[in-house]
Motif scaffolding. Structure first.
Motif, PDB file in Angstrom:
ATOM      1  N   ARG A 186      -4.153   4.237   4.617  1.00  0.00           N
ATOM      2  CA  ARG A 186      -4.436   5.394   3.780  1.00  0.00           C
ATOM      3  C   ARG A 186      -3.408   5.541   2.680  1.00  0.00           C
ATOM      4  O   ARG A 186      -3.701   5.969   1.590  1.00  0.00           O
ATOM      5  N   VAL A 187      -2.158   5.218   3.004  1.00  0.00           N
ATOM      6  CA  VAL A 187      -1.077   5.526   2.084  1.00  0.00           C
ATOM      7  C   VAL A 187      -0.818   4.335   1.166  1.00  0.00           C
ATOM      8  O   VAL A 187      -1.004   3.178   1.545  1.00  0.00           O
ATOM      9  N   SER A 188      -0.480   4.642  -0.067  1.00  0.00           N
ATOM     10  CA  SER A 188      -0.020   3.552  -0.922  1.00  0.00           C
ATOM     11  C   SER A 188       1.215   4.035  -1.671  1.00  0.00           C
ATOM     12  O   SER A 188       1.277   5.160  -2.145  1.00  0.00           O
ATOM     13  N   ASP A 242       5.138  -5.765  -8.119  1.00  0.00           N
ATOM     14  CA  ASP A 242       4.941  -4.447  -7.512  1.00  0.00           C
ATOM     15  C   ASP A 242       4.463  -4.668  -6.093  1.00  0.00           C
ATOM     16  O   ASP A 242       3.521  -5.415  -5.855  1.00  0.00           O
ATOM     17  N   ALA A 243       5.124  -4.009  -5.164  1.00  0.00           N
ATOM     18  CA  ALA A 243       4.721  -4.185  -3.772  1.00  0.00           C
ATOM     19  C   ALA A 243       4.536  -2.821  -3.123  1.00  0.00           C
ATOM     20  O   ALA A 243       5.206  -1.849  -3.477  1.00  0.00           O
ATOM     21  N   ASN A 244       3.603  -2.769  -2.184  1.00  0.00           N
ATOM     22  CA  ASN A 244       3.371  -1.535  -1.443  1.00  0.00           C
ATOM     23  C   ASN A 244       4.383  -1.481  -0.304  1.00  0.00           C
ATOM     24  O   ASN A 244       4.339  -2.288   0.613  1.00  0.00           O
ATOM     25  N   ILE A 245       5.330  -0.558  -0.417  1.00  0.00           N
ATOM     26  CA  ILE A 245       6.392  -0.493   0.592  1.00  0.00           C
ATOM     27  C   ILE A 245       6.079   0.640   1.569  1.00  0.00           C
ATOM     28  O   ILE A 245       6.044   1.814   1.191  1.00  0.00           O
ATOM     29  N   VAL A 288       8.230  -8.254   5.209  1.00  0.00           N
ATOM     30  CA  VAL A 288       7.225  -8.382   4.141  1.00  0.00           C
ATOM     31  C   VAL A 288       6.040  -9.208   4.600  1.00  0.00           C
ATOM     32  O   VAL A 288       6.090  -9.879   5.630  1.00  0.00           O
ATOM     33  N   ASN A 289       4.936  -9.168   3.828  1.00  0.00           N
ATOM     34  CA  ASN A 289       3.776  -9.992   4.180  1.00  0.00           C
ATOM     35  C   ASN A 289       3.852 -11.333   3.455  1.00  0.00           C
ATOM     36  O   ASN A 289       4.694 -11.536   2.571  1.00  0.00           O
ATOM     37  N   GLN A 290       2.944 -12.207   3.817  1.00  0.00           N
ATOM     38  CA  GLN A 290       2.990 -13.573   3.291  1.00  0.00           C
ATOM     39  C   GLN A 290       2.804 -13.570   1.774  1.00  0.00           C
ATOM     40  O   GLN A 290       3.458 -14.318   1.052  1.00  0.00           O
ATOM     41  N   THR A 291       1.892 -12.705   1.297  1.00  0.00           N
ATOM     42  CA  THR A 291       1.626 -12.659  -0.141  1.00  0.00           C
ATOM     43  C   THR A 291       2.888 -12.313  -0.924  1.00  0.00           C
ATOM     44  O   THR A 291       3.129 -12.851  -2.004  1.00  0.00           O
ATOM     45  N   PHE A 292       3.675 -11.433  -0.354  1.00  0.00           N
ATOM     46  CA  PHE A 292       4.935 -11.043  -0.972  1.00  0.00           C
ATOM     47  C   PHE A 292       5.795 -12.286  -1.210  1.00  0.00           C
ATOM     48  O   PHE A 292       6.312 -12.521  -2.300  1.00  0.00           O
ATOM     49  N   ILE A 335      -5.584  -8.499  -0.894  1.00  0.00           N
ATOM     50  CA  ILE A 335      -4.296  -8.110  -0.302  1.00  0.00           C
ATOM     51  C   ILE A 335      -3.198  -8.361  -1.320  1.00  0.00           C
ATOM     52  O   ILE A 335      -3.113  -9.446  -1.903  1.00  0.00           O
ATOM     53  N   ARG A 336      -2.408  -7.334  -1.554  1.00  0.00           N
ATOM     54  CA  ARG A 336      -1.308  -7.493  -2.507  1.00  0.00           C
ATOM     55  C   ARG A 336       0.017  -7.473  -1.736  1.00  0.00           C
ATOM     56  O   ARG A 336       0.045  -7.167  -0.550  1.00  0.00           O
ATOM     57  N   PRO A 337       1.113  -7.811  -2.402  1.00  0.00           N
ATOM     58  CA  PRO A 337       2.401  -7.847  -1.715  1.00  0.00           C
ATOM     59  C   PRO A 337       2.688  -6.510  -1.028  1.00  0.00           C
ATOM     60  O   PRO A 337       2.397  -5.447  -1.579  1.00  0.00           O
ATOM     61  N   ALA A 338       3.224  -6.577   0.187  1.00  0.00           N
ATOM     62  CA  ALA A 338       3.534  -5.362   0.918  1.00  0.00           C
ATOM     63  C   ALA A 338       4.768  -5.593   1.769  1.00  0.00           C
ATOM     64  O   ALA A 338       5.133  -6.736   2.058  1.00  0.00           O
TER      65      ALA A 338
END
Lengths: 114, 863
Positions: free
Chosen positions: B575-577, B590-593, B628-632, B671-674
């Motif tokens: 829900r949160v970004s 830009d990454a979703n932290i 972090v995730n792989q995309t990051f 999926i974006r960097p997170a």
């Protein structure tokens, strides 16, 4: 003549005669008044118009726009003239009538029924 | 006496001059007048008047009545149109099958177009339903932001309204409008927290319909105005006027009496007045120099808003003198009608540019349907015309010009299209629009009486379908030469090519829509069963009530035997970004932290690829760590072996572990960097509980009642399931795929109807042909082969071309809607081909049966 135009009705004959009488002053109302004065017959103006139109169509009358007068609110009249053909028709009607009439009066012992 | 004044009666005289032919008017009217005056002397006024009237009536005869040339033609025209109309109706009635196909097809298309139009219009044309919409303006100040940029804002300070009223000429009405916050209660039951403060001038500026009450409803500060929905929610079926509700204003409970009920806000309104109270309640405590509100005013029509800049500058100077610390750079006016469209330029304002994709999708659907239906019409009308060549020949021979024939056929078309339009409106209001509302959750309705744009749309639609569908048949038919018609040979070649072409085009559209439908349904089902990258099952989420600390709440909740583990976060995953700029050297992304406690990633069972999770013990160390995730890693081209350190908000974070990619946003996005970082316990707002398998529902009720026990002040406490996070998204996607399926079935239906019409017409025009073949011993197979031959080429072509187009077109469409989808592969294309072929085969077979049952004796005997 023998054409259809030769035969005219009684009112038509009357109008033809009156137009001839009035000479240059023959138009709807004057014809109507003259007929009333001379014969006592009440004819309505619409009837006079249609008879004169019909006679003009048959070539027995000719018309042109005449002068205006105050009682007409400044409107011009349509003046009718008797044509030569009209005169001839009247003559023919008259001769036919007189011919028949003279034969009627030459019967000496005729008893008129009541 | 007053002889001078007496004139013929006025009205009969006027009547006479009105009806009289110009040629005779002068003479006739003159005679009538002369007679009147003559009779006046003879017989007196009243007799003369009566006689005049009688004359007027007598003179009303054919030879005198006005008959101009133009009038003659008009009379003729009416008769002609009457004849066209009659023949048109008879033809409609006589040719029942084609007429039905045309009307059904067109009305379905019209229904679709209406839905598209209503939706697009309600999103594009906003706020125009107010009576004074054209003269209403929003006062917008321009201020410098912290970066030094100038930015226009939608709200001015409260004090500005009075200044504007003094300085600006020609203001007819004015109202301020801003939200208020406080518990709303009706008979002790709690209902939401939001209401609106507005000035009594609200009803002069905006024209929302007042259902009960009048425009003075807001004059009393103890009054409240509700919209219908709220009135029903608060009081059910009871009459709401005079009822009491209580609301917290500035933290203090106050009682209000309902003084008016207004209509529910239409879809195309930017403001949503639900609960309105007097503005003075806000003024009582708010600082007029700092508190802001939307301020609307209605200017006199004669005033050009551009001419007001000097007086607005005076307002600005006055205001700036009072607040030297926060200066306005300018004050300008934004028209109400463009307020929403320009929403992007006005900060904290209304609306914004509406999304483009649904516009394109809906107008495409409407357009497709319209094309399909008009093509049906063109095809069928062209073929039907062959049955009417004799009529055309006769009309031409007796002097009908080509132009007249075209008008005649367009007229017949107009009758049919009008019928279709009416049926379409009914369809739309009874089925399509309610159904569409169900999908979008909107409140569209077809209000024929009070909707000017709708009338324009219908008019344009009617002329469009009449001309587009009717033009070709009309021109084609009227071009026949009588000689050729009566000699018995007419040109057929070009017609066949055209009908074939149109049918192919229809079939192509059908293929494309079917492929689209299949792909959407398929992508949805794939997405719904897609692995989220973590275990979303058996997890409850709840909001930590304000005033409760995480630690105490955790203590209480962990007593529940069904709860296995507890973690907390700021906002719920999915829900949160919270996008942040992440830098390492020159590279930045830009990454979703996500901000969580240290056990959250483990609790969600995110899959660790490299490194480790947060360390339970080393709290201070955790604050500098990032998971972090792989995309990051891929985007920054990092390697764990290098012990990378990234900078966020000028704080260094070392990456301690890499997670496999997981879905934290809806499937519409890729999926974006997170990343995850640990924050203080006091900043945590949400808890996630791992419950024992199969006890989720039970645990939910238990936790909810526990929360109510701990925090009785709030009306509702709610625990949700992590696995339901994307339900809204899925519902939305389901809606879209339903729309696509509906479109596909409609397209298929329309093309099938077109095919049906063409097949049956081609069979009926070749009945003798078939009968003779039958008599000579042809089998049914040979006969139907004859029929199939022509259509099989069309269908094959349509499948190949339509398939190729859909690979590209649907690919683009899917990209716009979904983050992840499969390529348009062989399976959906084959499926679409099979569907099309089987529907076509069914359609053609239903007609072939008539050939089968045909008695050659009957058909050959006729004539």
């Amino acid at each position: 003549m023998g054409t259809k135009g030769t035969y005219i009705g009684e009112l038509e004959e009357l109008v033809l005669l009156v137009v001839g009488l009035l000479y240059e002053g023959a138009y709807g109302v004057s014809v109507l008044k003259e007929i009333k004065e001379q014969t006592g017959r009440e004819v309505n103006i619409s009837g006079i118009h249609s008879v004169m139109n019909r006679l003009e169509d048959k070539g027995l009358l000719r018309s042109e726009m005449g002068g205006a007068s105050n009682t007409r609110g400044g409107r011009r009249k349509r003046i009718y003239f008797l044509t030569a053909a009209g005169k001839a028709t009247l003559d023919q009607v008259r001769s036919v009538r007189e011919k028949l009439y003279s034969q009627l009066s030459s019967l000496p012992n005729y008893q008129f029924s009541a | 006496m007053n002889n001078e004044v007496i004139r013929p009666p006025k009205w009969p005289d006027r009547f006479l001059s009105w009806y009289c032919n110009d040629r005779v008017r002068e003479q006739v009217q003159g005679d009538a007048h002369e007679l009147f005056y003559w009779r006046l002397e003879d017989k007196g006024v009243s007799r003369a008047r009566w006689a005049f009237m009688w004359d007027v009536v007598r003179l009303f005869k054919w030879s005198n009545i006005k008959r101009t040339n133009r009038q003659k033609q008009q009379l003729n025209n009416i008769a002609m149109f009457k004849n066209y109309f009659k023949i048109g109706l008879r033809n409609l009635w006589k040719q029942k099958m084609p007429s039905t196909i045309n009307i059904i097809g067109l009305s379905l298309a019209v229904g679709c177009c209406l839905v598209s139009f209503k939706w697009i219009e309600s999103n594009l044309v906003k706020d125009q339903f107010h009576e004074r919409a054209e003269d209403t303006y929003l006062i917008t100040p321009t201020r410098k932001t912290e970066d030094g940029d100038k930015l226009r804002f939608a709200r001015v300070t409260l004090s500005v309204a009075d200044m504007v009223e003094q300085e600006v000429p020609g203001i007819e009405a004015m109202t301020r409008y801003t939200g208020g916050y406080g518990q709303i209660k009706v008979d002790g039951t709690k209902f939401g927290n939001n209401y609106i403060h507005t000035d009594p001038g609200f009803f002069d500026v905006f024209s929302f319909k007042i259902i009960h009450g009048d425009k003075t409803a807001l004059d009393d500060p103890r009054s409240v105005v509700l919209n219908e929905a709220n009135a029903t929610a608060f009081f059910g079926d009871e009459f709401p006027i005079g009822k009491q509700i209580s609301m917290e204003v500035n933290g203090e409970e106050k009682f209000f009496e309902v003084s008016a009920v207004i209509e529910n806000t239409p879809d195309n309104s930017s403001i949503y007045p639900g609960i309105l109270v007097n503005f003075s309640l806000l003024e009582a405590y708010a600082n007029p120099l700092t508190r802001t509100a939307f301020t609307f005013m209605v200017l006199n029509e004669s005033i050009d808003p551009a001419s007001l800049s000097t007086s607005l500058n005076q307002v600005m100077d006055k205001k700036n003198a009072l607040t030297p610390k926060s200066l306005y750079e300018a004050i300008s006016l934004e028209p109400l009608v463009t307020m929403s469209k320009n929403g992007d330029e006005i900060a904290n304002g209304f609306g914004g540019r509406p999304p483009l994709a649904p516009f394109i999708l809906l107008s495409c659907i409407g357009g497709f349907m319209l094309l399909l239906a008009t093509f049906n019409y063109v095809n069928i009308a062209t073929v039907m015309a062959m049955k009417r060549v004799k009529e055309i020949g006769v009309r031409k021979v007796i002097g009908g010009r080509r132009q007249q024939l075209i008008v005649q056929f367009l007229m017949e078309n107009l009758i049919l299209c009008t019928l279709a339009l009416i049926v379409g409106c009914l369809l739309a209001s009874a089925f399509f629009i309610p159904w569409f509302n169900g999908i979008t959750g909107g409140g569209l309705s077809l209000d024929l009486l009070n909707h000017k744009n709708l009338w324009w749309f219908l008019l344009i639609l009617l002329s469009f379908i009449t001309l587009v569908s009717g033009a070709y048949p009309a021109f084609y038919i009227s071009s026949f030469k009588p000689v050729a018609i009566f000699r018995g040979n007419s040109q057929k070649g070009s017609k066949r090519r055209l009908t074939g072409g149109l049918l192919t085009f229809q079939m192509i559209l059908a293929v494309i829509t079917i492929v689209a439908g299949i792909m959407f349904v398929r992508t949805n089902s794939v997405n719904e069963s897609r692995d989220w990258g973590y275990d979303q099952h058996d997890k409850l989420t709840l909001n930590i009530p304000s005033g409760q600390s995480y630690a105490t709440l955790m203590g209480e909740i962990s007593k529940n035997p069904n709860v296995e583990a507890i973690a907390a976060s700021r906002g719920i995953l999915g829900r949160v970004s919270h996008f942040k700029r992440v830098e390492i050297g020159e590279k930045r992304i830009d990454a979703n932290i996500f901000r969580t406690n240290n056990s959250y990633p483990e609790l969600l069972q995110l899959k660790l690829k490299e490194g480790r999770f947060f360390n339970e013990q080393a709290r201070s160390q955790n604050k500098q760590s990032l998971l972090v995730n792989q995309t990051f890693m891929d985007r920054l081209q990092l390697d764990m072996a290098d012990n990378p350190v990234v900078v966020i908000d000028s704080i260094n974070y070392s990456i301690i572990g890499v997670l496999e990619d997981f879905h934290y946003a809806s499937f519409s996005d890729i999926i974006r960097p997170a990343g995850f970082r640990v924050i203080e316990d006091s900043l945590l707002t949400d808890m996630t509980l791992q419950v024992r398998q199969g006890t989720a529902l039970k645990a939910k009720t238990e936790i909810e009642s526990l929360l109510t026990e701990l925090d009785p002040e709030h009306a509702r406490h709610y625990a949700g399931f992590q696995e339901e996070i994307f339900d809204n998204h899925f519902r939305e996607m389901k809606g879209i795929s339903n729309v696509m399926l509906f479109t596909a079935s409609l397209a298929m239906l329309l093309s099938a109807m077109g095919l049906f019409g063409l097949v049956s017409l081609s069979i009926s025009s070749r009945q003798k042909d078939f009968s003779i073949k039958k008599v000579l011993g042809a089998t049914l197979g040979q006969l139907s082969g004859d029929i199939y031959k022509r259509f099989i080429v069309i269908l094959g072509l349509a499948i190949v071309v339509g398939g190729t187009i859909s690979v590209f077109l649907i690919g683009v469409l899917l990209d716009a809607v979904y983050g992840y989808h499969e390529k348009v592969g062989a399976l959906p294309l084959t499926l679409a081909g099979i569907i099309l072929l089987s529907v076509a085969a069914l359609t053609i077979n239903s007609q072939v049966r008539t050939v089968k049952h045909m008695n050659p004796a009957e058909t050959l005997r006729a004539e």
